[in-house]
Structure formats: structure tokens, C-alpha cells
Design a protein around this motif. Structure first.
Motif, mmCIF file in Angstrom:
data_model
loop_
_atom_site.group_PDB
_atom_site.id
_atom_site.type_symbol
_atom_site.label_atom_id
_atom_site.label_comp_id
_atom_site.label_asym_id
_atom_site.label_seq_id
_atom_site.Cartn_x
_atom_site.Cartn_y
_atom_site.Cartn_z
ATOM 1 N N LYS A 127 -19.028 4.961 -0.765
ATOM 2 C CA LYS A 127 -18.688 6.293 -1.274
ATOM 3 C C LYS A 127 -19.899 7.028 -1.849
ATOM 4 C CE LYS A 127 -13.846 5.524 -2.224
ATOM 5 N NZ LYS A 127 -12.773 5.598 -3.201
ATOM 6 N N LEU A 128 -20.977 6.308 -2.117
ATOM 7 C CA LEU A 128 -22.144 6.901 -2.761
ATOM 8 C C LEU A 128 -23.214 7.376 -1.781
ATOM 9 C CD1 LEU A 128 -22.571 4.279 -5.629
ATOM 10 C CD2 LEU A 128 -21.445 6.513 -5.756
ATOM 11 N N PHE A 148 -21.593 -5.058 -1.162
ATOM 12 C CA PHE A 148 -21.564 -3.649 -0.771
ATOM 13 C C PHE A 148 -20.139 -3.109 -0.854
ATOM 14 C CE2 PHE A 148 -21.415 -0.228 2.357
ATOM 15 C CZ PHE A 148 -22.576 0.466 2.091
ATOM 16 N N LYS A 149 -19.199 -3.897 -0.360
ATOM 17 C CA LYS A 149 -17.786 -3.486 -0.385
ATOM 18 C C LYS A 149 -17.186 -3.553 -1.787
ATOM 19 C CE LYS A 149 -16.762 -4.514 4.401
ATOM 20 N NZ LYS A 149 -16.007 -5.286 5.353
ATOM 21 N N ILE A 150 -17.481 -4.615 -2.515
ATOM 22 C CA ILE A 150 -16.937 -4.775 -3.868
ATOM 23 C C ILE A 150 -17.374 -3.613 -4.756
ATOM 24 C CG2 ILE A 150 -17.084 -6.158 -5.980
ATOM 25 C CD1 ILE A 150 -17.196 -8.657 -4.170
#
Length: 121
Positions: free
Chosen positions: A12-13, A5-7
């Protein structure tokens, strides 16, 4: 684990995200009622087949009961338009072919892990 999720910078979406134990129904219900989502995407799972053999009870709690918790909480909430339940390719009958599975392929995995991720809504 929310590493992917972080990578992928998914934050931002989307408007809001929530990480919690899917079996904590009070926390889950509170978040849903307070934030009134239109769409819920369930990515929660114990996703390792080998781990499911080593910890079958925890796997059932997370993969089956956790999904049922979401559905049960949401069944009477009017603002929810869609719930996407993510599963695994292990739900499909393995015909020993080197191909990707499609939504309309035959269900019927043979291991216990496949039996607890049976949702096709």
C-alpha cells in the motif's frame, strides 16, 4: 520469501513492486525498462549465515551477482534517481561489543557471508 512484505502491508505504500529471481537478468531488465522506476530497493538476498556455509555458490549468485545484475542493468537508464542496496550487519568488523552498528563503523566481517555483501555506495 515475501512474508514480511505482506505482514507489514508494504504494497500500500509503494506504486509497484516486483518479485523475481534476481539472477534472471532478462526478467529484471524487462520490468525496469517497462516500469521506469525512479527508485530501486534491492531486498534480495540469501540472508541466513548458516545457509551461506551450506550453499556458498547459491549465496554468492544471489547476494553478489544479483546485486551486480541490478547495477549493471541500471547503469545506463537515465530515469533512475537512486538504488538502495540492503546488506547485513555481518559486513562490519565484529569488535565483540554489545551495540548496534552504524554506517561509519569499520567494515571487515570475518566470515565468507560478510565478504559477499560489501556494498557501501
Amino acid at each position: 520469501n515475501n512474508l514480511l512484505f505482506k505482514i507489514l502491508n508494504i504494497e500500500k505504500l509503494i506504486d509497484k513492486n516486483f518479485f523475481s529471481n534476481i539472477n534472471n537478468t532478462a526478467s529484471l531488465k524487462k520490468f525496469i525498462l517497462n516500469n521506469k522506476p525512479e527508485i530501486i530497493i534491492n531486498l534480495a538476498a540469501q540472508s541466513l549465515v548458516k545457509e551461506s556455509y551450506l550453499k556458498p555458490i547459491e549465496t554468492y549468485k544471489t547476494n553478489l551477482m544479483g546485486a551486480l545484475n541490478i547495477l549493471n542493468i541500471c547503469k545506463n537508464i537515465k530515469g533512475i534517481r537512486s538504488i538502495l542496496m540492503i546488506t547485513t550487519d555481518k559486513v562490519y568488523k565484529n569488535k565483540e561489543k554489545n551495540k548496534s552498528y552504524k554506517e561509519n563503523d569499520q567494515l571487515g566481517g570475518s566470515d565468507p557471508y560478510s565478504k559477499i555483501t560489501f556494498f557501501r555506495i
